[in-house]
Design a protein around this motif. Sequence first.
Motif, PDB file in Angstrom:
ATOM      1  N   ASN A  19      -2.093   8.823  35.121  1.00 25.56           N
ATOM      2  CA  ASN A  19      -1.124   9.313  34.136  1.00 25.56           C
ATOM      3  C   ASN A  19      -1.005  10.836  34.141  1.00 25.56           C
ATOM      4  O   ASN A  19      -0.472  11.435  33.212  1.00 25.56           O
ATOM      5  CB  ASN A  19      -1.498   8.829  32.733  1.00 25.56           C
ATOM      6  CG  ASN A  19      -2.839   9.365  32.262  1.00 25.56           C
ATOM      7  OD1 ASN A  19      -3.631   9.869  33.057  1.00 25.56           O
ATOM      8  ND2 ASN A  19      -3.099   9.268  30.967  1.00 25.56           N
ATOM      9  N   GLU A  20      -1.519  11.484  35.199  1.00 24.84           N
ATOM     10  CA  GLU A  20      -1.460  12.938  35.300  1.00 24.84           C
ATOM     11  C   GLU A  20      -0.448  13.384  36.342  1.00 24.84           C
ATOM     12  O   GLU A  20      -0.135  12.653  37.281  1.00 24.84           O
ATOM     13  CB  GLU A  20      -2.838  13.505  35.675  1.00 24.84           C
ATOM     14  CG  GLU A  20      -3.856  13.446  34.565  1.00 24.84           C
ATOM     15  CD  GLU A  20      -5.136  14.164  34.945  1.00 24.84           C
ATOM     16  OE1 GLU A  20      -5.651  14.927  34.112  1.00 24.84           O
ATOM     17  OE2 GLU A  20      -5.628  13.955  36.064  1.00 24.84           O
ATOM     18  N   GLU A  21       0.039  14.621  36.159  1.00 28.36           N
ATOM     19  CA  GLU A  21       0.924  15.220  37.142  1.00 28.36           C
ATOM     20  C   GLU A  21       0.094  15.755  38.313  1.00 28.36           C
ATOM     21  O   GLU A  21      -0.907  16.445  38.103  1.00 28.36           O
ATOM     22  CB  GLU A  21       1.735  16.353  36.516  1.00 28.36           C
ATOM     23  CG  GLU A  21       2.806  15.875  35.542  1.00 28.36           C
ATOM     24  CD  GLU A  21       3.873  15.024  36.221  1.00 28.36           C
ATOM     25  OE1 GLU A  21       4.117  15.218  37.438  1.00 28.36           O
ATOM     26  OE2 GLU A  21       4.450  14.158  35.543  1.00 28.36           O
ATOM     27  N   VAL A  22       0.520  15.440  39.507  1.00 27.71           N
ATOM     28  CA  VAL A  22      -0.242  15.783  40.712  1.00 27.71           C
ATOM     29  C   VAL A  22      -0.219  17.279  41.001  1.00 27.71           C
ATOM     30  O   VAL A  22      -1.262  17.887  41.276  1.00 27.71           O
ATOM     31  CB  VAL A  22       0.298  15.010  41.934  1.00 27.71           C
ATOM     32  CG1 VAL A  22      -0.373  15.495  43.224  1.00 27.71           C
ATOM     33  CG2 VAL A  22       0.083  13.519  41.747  1.00 27.71           C
ATOM     34  N   VAL A  23       0.940  17.890  40.937  1.00 27.44           N
ATOM     35  CA  VAL A  23       1.095  19.277  41.386  1.00 27.44           C
ATOM     36  C   VAL A  23       0.207  20.235  40.620  1.00 27.44           C
ATOM     37  O   VAL A  23      -0.418  21.126  41.207  1.00 27.44           O
ATOM     38  CB  VAL A  23       2.581  19.719  41.289  1.00 27.44           C
ATOM     39  CG1 VAL A  23       2.687  21.218  41.474  1.00 27.44           C
ATOM     40  CG2 VAL A  23       3.389  19.018  42.362  1.00 27.44           C
ATOM     41  N   SER A  24       0.118  20.079  39.295  1.00 27.57           N
ATOM     42  CA  SER A  24      -0.710  21.002  38.508  1.00 27.57           C
ATOM     43  C   SER A  24      -2.173  20.910  38.919  1.00 27.57           C
ATOM     44  O   SER A  24      -2.886  21.927  38.963  1.00 27.57           O
ATOM     45  CB  SER A  24      -0.570  20.697  37.012  1.00 27.57           C
ATOM     46  OG  SER A  24      -0.968  19.358  36.727  1.00 27.57           O
ATOM     47  N   LYS A  25      -2.642  19.701  39.264  1.00 26.89           N
ATOM     48  CA  LYS A  25      -4.035  19.539  39.695  1.00 26.89           C
ATOM     49  C   LYS A  25      -4.254  20.168  41.069  1.00 26.89           C
ATOM     50  O   LYS A  25      -5.287  20.758  41.339  1.00 26.89           O
ATOM     51  CB  LYS A  25      -4.415  18.049  39.712  1.00 26.89           C
ATOM     52  CG  LYS A  25      -4.289  17.336  38.374  1.00 26.89           C
ATOM     53  CD  LYS A  25      -5.164  17.967  37.300  1.00 26.89           C
ATOM     54  CE  LYS A  25      -6.649  17.704  37.483  1.00 26.89           C
ATOM     55  NZ  LYS A  25      -7.069  16.372  37.054  1.00 26.89           N
TER      56      LYS A  25
END
Length: 279
Positions: free
Chosen positions: A266-272
């Motif tokens: 449920n997280e955004e990939v790019v920010s990680k």
Amino acid sequence: MSTTSITFKALQLKARHQVYTLLSGHNLSKLHGEGYDFSELREYQMGDDIRKINWTITAKLGKPYIKELHANRELSVVVCALMDGSLYFGIGNAKQGKLTEVATILGYAAQRNADLFTGFGYTQQGTITTPPTKQLYHIEQFTKTLYETALLDTTLKKNPAIEDLFKRVHKPSLIFVLGDFLEDIDLSLLTQKHEVIAIIIRDRTEEFPEILGEVTLQSPQSCTRVETYFGKKSIQKYLTQLEENEKKRSEHFSRYNIRSVKIYTNEEVVSKLIALFVS
């Protein structure tokens, strides 16, 4: 057009948009090496290549100095996806979709940076590969196959897959290993000649399970079913085993200087990924 195709197309468009906007300016690696772009000037240290000594500056300062250069050689980016039924968790295959999204973003980023991309997807049925390429078509075909491969009722032997990858990748590369890392995986062999980054794909429920009471659990790797009571004791036992696995994995990564990032479904990939690149 099937529902699956529409879903993958949406994932693809999202990944492309993020790479060309949010990821712009972030390099895939901090590698240094022989090149032409100045990076830094520093004093010579025991073990440095004497061929890198800048004799003009050394003569002026009276001490040997090294002129470090950024690598301007073509970077080899390898994405290795370790895939089996464990990615098919809960309702649907959100983990497989998130893994595909990560692979797609990395592929687009490599292509945008004019780097060479190679893809490997290891499954029980066989190995999904794309040859070293800079073409979007090959990258997109590779990630589409990752997304559509049936994983339910399959089990992958991870360490033999890593050994096979080591034999196949000859050029020193930046290797991203994608998987849920819920089992022991030895990546030390790859670190002998590559920079290795582990990307851990998890569903939050795997780490924060809820009390289910009387329930029938089915293994996505073997499809065997067990009728059990999943309460506080069961959760505590599970979390204890998970904690032991996480500690062992963390020590392994630290020992072999393997960077890692955990991305939940449920997280955004790019920010990680940005946080990983700038760390």
